[in-house]
Scaffold this motif. Structure first.
Motif, PDB file in Angstrom:
ATOM      1  N   ASP A   1       0.835  -1.207   0.000  1.00  0.00           N
ATOM      2  CA  ASP A   1       0.000   0.000   0.000  1.00  0.00           C
ATOM      3  C   ASP A   1       0.868   1.255   0.000  1.00  0.00           C
ATOM      4  O   ASP A   1       0.593   2.217  -0.736  1.00  0.00           O
ATOM      5  N   ASP A   2       1.927   1.251   0.811  1.00  0.00           N
ATOM      6  CA  ASP A   2       2.851   2.388   0.861  1.00  0.00           C
ATOM      7  C   ASP A   2       3.541   2.593  -0.495  1.00  0.00           C
ATOM      8  O   ASP A   2       3.696   3.727  -0.956  1.00  0.00           O
TER       9      ASP A   2
ATOM     10  N   GLN B   1       2.343   1.757  -3.411  1.00  0.00           N
ATOM     11  CA  GLN B   1       1.334   2.290  -4.330  1.00  0.00           C
ATOM     12  C   GLN B   1       1.160   3.799  -4.115  1.00  0.00           C
ATOM     13  O   GLN B   1       1.055   4.563  -5.079  1.00  0.00           O
ATOM     14  N   LYS B   2       1.153   4.240  -2.874  1.00  0.00           N
ATOM     15  CA  LYS B   2       1.025   5.671  -2.584  1.00  0.00           C
ATOM     16  C   LYS B   2       2.218   6.447  -3.127  1.00  0.00           C
ATOM     17  O   LYS B   2       2.057   7.547  -3.660  1.00  0.00           O
ATOM     18  N   ARG B   3       3.410   5.862  -3.011  1.00  0.00           N
ATOM     19  CA  ARG B   3       4.611   6.530  -3.539  1.00  0.00           C
ATOM     20  C   ARG B   3       4.536   6.654  -5.057  1.00  0.00           C
ATOM     21  O   ARG B   3       4.933   7.673  -5.620  1.00  0.00           O
ATOM     22  N   VAL B   4       4.032   5.624  -5.720  1.00  0.00           N
ATOM     23  CA  VAL B   4       3.871   5.687  -7.178  1.00  0.00           C
ATOM     24  C   VAL B   4       2.853   6.770  -7.540  1.00  0.00           C
ATOM     25  O   VAL B   4       3.074   7.556  -8.474  1.00  0.00           O
ATOM     26  N   GLU B   5       1.756   6.845  -6.803  1.00  0.00           N
ATOM     27  CA  GLU B   5       0.743   7.879  -7.064  1.00  0.00           C
ATOM     28  C   GLU B   5       1.322   9.274  -6.843  1.00  0.00           C
ATOM     29  O   GLU B   5       1.057  10.195  -7.628  1.00  0.00           O
ATOM     30  N   THR B   6       2.134   9.443  -5.812  1.00  0.00           N
ATOM     31  CA  THR B   6       2.779  10.729  -5.548  1.00  0.00           C
ATOM     32  C   THR B   6       3.735  11.088  -6.683  1.00  0.00           C
ATOM     33  O   THR B   6       3.763  12.236  -7.151  1.00  0.00           O
TER      34      THR B   6
ATOM     35  N   ARG C   1       3.590  10.016  -9.795  1.00  0.00           N
ATOM     36  CA  ARG C   1       2.788  10.311 -10.994  1.00  0.00           C
ATOM     37  C   ARG C   1       2.251  11.740 -10.927  1.00  0.00           C
ATOM     38  O   ARG C   1       2.336  12.477 -11.910  1.00  0.00           O
ATOM     39  N   SER C   2       1.734  12.135  -9.791  1.00  0.00           N
ATOM     40  CA  SER C   2       1.205  13.500  -9.634  1.00  0.00           C
ATOM     41  C   SER C   2       2.300  14.538  -9.835  1.00  0.00           C
ATOM     42  O   SER C   2       2.088  15.561 -10.491  1.00  0.00           O
TER      43      SER C   2
ATOM     44  N   GLN D   1       3.182  14.740 -13.553  1.00  0.00           N
ATOM     45  CA  GLN D   1       2.135  15.437 -14.302  1.00  0.00           C
ATOM     46  C   GLN D   1       2.188  16.938 -14.041  1.00  0.00           C
ATOM     47  O   GLN D   1       2.059  17.741 -14.967  1.00  0.00           O
TER      48      GLN D   1
END
Length: 148
Positions: free
Chosen positions: A12-13, A15-20, A22-23, A26
């Motif tokens: 989960d951590d 995945q959050k790092r990947v989302e951060t 990506r943001s 972008q």
């Protein structure tokens, strides 16, 4: 907390790092040069800290499996490019062809880093499944010994 739960939390951590990431990527696409350099400085500092942590882990790890992974992390982190130095050097380019070659190299480096990240996730997937299986097997044997 069991290791299995810990693995789920760590995924989960991740995945959050990947989302951060990506943001941030972008947002960076539309930012000024100064803002991009600020992001690079922060990311480089994070990577530098990761290198230090990995090197410290290597020196503190006696367990051969942990030492192997700690050394891999340290070696990989040490081979990463110094993005801050590249950005500083880039500012001195006055030739469009040289700047275009630099951009091609930077894009290739980014693609290779993403390929490595994909490999790392696939490897983590396999090793987590192996760890879960090993623990289940050990628990099964322990239960059999108690019941015999």
């Amino acid at each position: 907390m069991t290791q299995h739960t810990n693995f789920s939390t760590r995924l989960d951590d991740l995945q959050k790092r990947v989302e951060t990431a990506r943001s941030a990527v972008q947002a960076a696409a539309t930012e000024s040069d100064a803002k991009l350099k600020e992001r690079i400085d922060r990311a480089q500092a994070d990577l530098d800290q990761s290198v230090q942590n990995a090197q410290q882990e290597v020196s503190q790890t006696a367990d051969s499996a942990r030492a192997k992974w700690a050394q891999l992390k340290a070696d990989t982190a040490a081979k990463m490019s110094d993005a801050k130095a590249n950005a500083d050097k880039r500012a001195r380019h006055v030739d469009a062809k040289v700047a275009a070659k630099d951009a091609d190299w930077a894009e290739t480096d980014a693609a290779e880093s993403l390929d490595f990240a994909n490999w790392a996730v696939e490897n983590a997937h396999l090793t987590v499944l192996d760890a879960i299986h090993a623990r289940a097997y050990a628990d099964q044997l322990a239960k059999a010994e108690v019941n015999s």
